[in-house]
Enzyme design. Sequence first.
Site, mmCIF file in Angstrom:
data_model
loop_
_atom_site.group_PDB
_atom_site.id
_atom_site.type_symbol
_atom_site.label_atom_id
_atom_site.label_comp_id
_atom_site.label_asym_id
_atom_site.label_seq_id
_atom_site.Cartn_x
_atom_site.Cartn_y
_atom_site.Cartn_z
ATOM 1 N N ARG A 13 -11.042 -5.213 3.934
ATOM 2 C CA ARG A 13 -11.965 -4.893 5.184
ATOM 3 C C ARG A 13 -12.330 -5.809 6.242
ATOM 4 O O ARG A 13 -12.181 -7.248 5.746
ATOM 5 C CB ARG A 13 -13.269 -3.972 4.480
ATOM 6 C CG ARG A 13 -13.211 -2.959 3.443
ATOM 7 C CD ARG A 13 -13.167 -1.870 4.617
ATOM 8 N NE ARG A 13 -13.286 -0.214 3.849
ATOM 9 C CZ ARG A 13 -12.186 0.955 3.617
ATOM 10 N NH1 ARG A 13 -11.337 -0.203 3.963
ATOM 11 N NH2 ARG A 13 -12.782 1.319 3.218
ATOM 12 N N HIS A 44 -5.923 -0.521 11.083
ATOM 13 C CA HIS A 44 -6.036 -0.258 9.740
ATOM 14 C C HIS A 44 -5.019 0.803 9.388
ATOM 15 O O HIS A 44 -5.340 2.318 9.752
ATOM 16 C CB HIS A 44 -7.640 0.578 10.724
ATOM 17 C CG HIS A 44 -8.077 0.659 9.078
ATOM 18 N ND1 HIS A 44 -9.852 0.245 8.915
ATOM 19 C CD2 HIS A 44 -7.918 0.848 7.782
ATOM 20 C CE1 HIS A 44 -9.935 0.514 7.691
ATOM 21 N NE2 HIS A 44 -8.657 1.040 6.777
HETATM 22 P P1 NDP Z 1 -10.268 -0.312 -7.035
HETATM 23 O O1 NDP Z 1 -11.449 0.030 -7.055
HETATM 24 O O2 NDP Z 1 -9.668 0.381 -7.461
HETATM 25 O O3 NDP Z 1 -9.911 -2.338 -6.918
HETATM 26 C C1 NDP Z 1 -11.080 -3.008 -6.527
HETATM 27 C C2 NDP Z 1 -10.566 -4.290 -7.147
HETATM 28 O O4 NDP Z 1 -11.391 -5.172 -6.823
HETATM 29 C C3 NDP Z 1 -10.658 -4.201 -8.901
HETATM 30 O O5 NDP Z 1 -9.670 -4.779 -9.902
HETATM 31 C C4 NDP Z 1 -11.844 -4.860 -9.189
HETATM 32 O O6 NDP Z 1 -12.326 -6.266 -10.092
HETATM 33 C C5 NDP Z 1 -11.772 -6.148 -7.712
HETATM 34 N N1 NDP Z 1 -13.442 -6.674 -7.391
HETATM 35 C C6 NDP Z 1 -14.303 -5.410 -7.250
HETATM 36 N N2 NDP Z 1 -15.458 -6.616 -6.722
HETATM 37 C C7 NDP Z 1 -14.426 -7.386 -7.346
HETATM 38 C C8 NDP Z 1 -15.194 -9.642 -7.158
HETATM 39 N N3 NDP Z 1 -16.434 -9.387 -6.967
HETATM 40 N N4 NDP Z 1 -14.160 -10.007 -7.472
HETATM 41 C C9 NDP Z 1 -13.483 -9.914 -8.584
HETATM 42 N N5 NDP Z 1 -12.534 -8.447 -7.986
HETATM 43 C C10 NDP Z 1 -13.802 -7.655 -7.763
HETATM 44 O O7 NDP Z 1 -9.995 0.045 -5.129
HETATM 45 P P2 NDP Z 1 -8.746 -0.115 -4.995
HETATM 46 O O8 NDP Z 1 -7.394 -0.777 -4.620
HETATM 47 O O9 NDP Z 1 -8.443 1.584 -5.028
HETATM 48 O O10 NDP Z 1 -8.974 -0.323 -2.788
HETATM 49 C C11 NDP Z 1 -10.069 -1.424 -2.553
HETATM 50 C C12 NDP Z 1 -9.914 -1.505 -0.920
HETATM 51 O O11 NDP Z 1 -8.730 -1.198 -0.413
HETATM 52 C C13 NDP Z 1 -10.966 -0.455 -0.877
HETATM 53 O O12 NDP Z 1 -11.883 -0.562 -0.817
HETATM 54 C C14 NDP Z 1 -10.556 -0.466 0.600
HETATM 55 O O13 NDP Z 1 -11.524 -1.269 0.561
HETATM 56 C C15 NDP Z 1 -9.348 -0.663 0.371
HETATM 57 N N6 NDP Z 1 -8.530 -0.222 1.624
HETATM 58 C C16 NDP Z 1 -7.712 0.114 2.752
HETATM 59 C C17 NDP Z 1 -6.849 0.674 3.159
HETATM 60 C C18 NDP Z 1 -6.381 0.028 4.437
HETATM 61 O O14 NDP Z 1 -5.451 0.955 5.287
HETATM 62 N N7 NDP Z 1 -6.096 -0.846 5.419
HETATM 63 C C19 NDP Z 1 -6.736 1.971 2.811
HETATM 64 C C20 NDP Z 1 -7.855 2.260 1.283
HETATM 65 C C21 NDP Z 1 -8.436 1.257 0.918
HETATM 66 P P3 NDP Z 1 -12.023 -4.561 -11.721
HETATM 67 O O15 NDP Z 1 -10.807 -4.310 -11.343
HETATM 68 O O16 NDP Z 1 -12.265 -6.078 -12.788
HETATM 69 O O17 NDP Z 1 -13.502 -3.523 -11.737
HETATM 70 C C1 OXD Z 2 -9.301 3.184 3.417
HETATM 71 C C2 OXD Z 2 -8.954 3.486 4.604
HETATM 72 O O1 OXD Z 2 -11.208 2.581 2.443
HETATM 73 O O2 OXD Z 2 -8.742 3.938 5.393
HETATM 74 O O3 OXD Z 2 -9.291 4.745 2.711
HETATM 75 O O4 OXD Z 2 -9.735 1.743 4.391
#
Ligand code: NDP
Ligand code: OXD
Length: 309
Positions: free
Chosen positions: A224, A272
């Site tokens: 983000r 994005h």
């Molecule tokens: P998940 O919830 O599957 O994974 C999140 C990961 O981040 C987990 O490994 C989690 O740790 C880790 N995490 C969260 N908080 C912390 C912290 N404070 N310190 C260390 N690690 C942390 O999310 P996704 O992989 O599905 O998606 C990730 C992000 O990608 C979304 O939230 C979104 O913002 C972004 N996104 C962007 C898109 C784009 O087009 N640019 C499209 C889709 C998503 P743990 O495993 O220990 O819980």
């Molecule tokens: C999502 C994105 O989180 O589009 O799905 O970024």
Amino acid sequence: MTLRAAFLSTVLPFGPWQAELQRHMPELALDPAPADPGAIEVALAWQPPAGALAHYPNLRLVHALGAGVDELLADPALPPGVPVVRLVDPMMTRAMGEYVQLQVLRLHRQDLAYRAQQHGREWRELPQPGAGERTVGILGLGVLGTEAALRLAVLGFDVAGWSRREQRLKGIKSYFGVDGLATLAAQSDILVCLLPLTPETENILDRRLFARMKRGAALINCGRGAHLVEADLLSALDQGRIGAAVLDVFRTEPLPQDHPFWTHPAIIVTPHAAAASNPVTAAPVVADALRRHAAGRPIINLVDRSQGY
Ligand code: NDP
Ligand code: OXD
């Protein structure tokens, strides 16, 4: 039995979502402006109109039509206690994997430098390390980070990841906690942010983190926009502390016309577009969650509202 749902989005088109969801779940009655709010049990939401989520007194479930739920959880109209499901669509996961592979390879094979050389008609081969000599650090080893990590490992990169809890992934080093972040940052030639936006991760890509990284290392942010302190990146690039950045997400989207990122020679901007949600592939996933809800079965990919992801 009919399941009544509201479609709440200022950005997604109702028609294609309605058509695909209907195909997978004929018993779903989906409406962007339901006449009887009291009959609505489920909301399908992505950037909903302001206040819309508060209009349904019998709401039992909110299904996000995207993966990151930061905006939804920050919506003051989201009723407390209502479970929120995030979208985990295998097609989006593959799309993010492709995006990270593409951008890591561009950085690894010095595409920015060769583009600049081409512009100046300069024929000069640059020294090229092998993939195994580059460490790619991935912040966030969730659904998307894991996909990216595994794909990069197949390409031969040395891959490490950082998460809240330790992860065990074959061939991927796992770090966690504050010390883990410092260790990962210090090792990474390319650092990829795939974290969710939470109070803990906001502004995580800042001058303190850049100071820990190898001089000239590159950054990819597809989490983000609010993960990145933009002014810190610009000064780190000016000082050569960071060598290049690939940015897919921004604090203000669309990126304002006069923003310095557009023309910076060491920044690649994409709109994005790393992994967009798509009704064709998302509809079966959403339908499965709604059927589970209707049958009282456990729902997967529920958001932990207290953790923010
Ligand atoms: P998940 O919830 O599957 O994974 C999140 C990961 O981040 C987990 O490994 C989690 O740790 C880790 N995490 C969260 N908080 C912390 C912290 N404070 N310190 C260390 N690690 C942390 O999310 P996704 O992989 O599905 O998606 C990730 C992000 O990608 C979304 O939230 C979104 O913002 C972004 N996104 C962007 C898109 C784009 O087009 N640019 C499209 C889709 C998503 P743990 O495993 O220990 O819980
Ligand atoms: C999502 C994105 O989180 O589009 O799905 O970024």
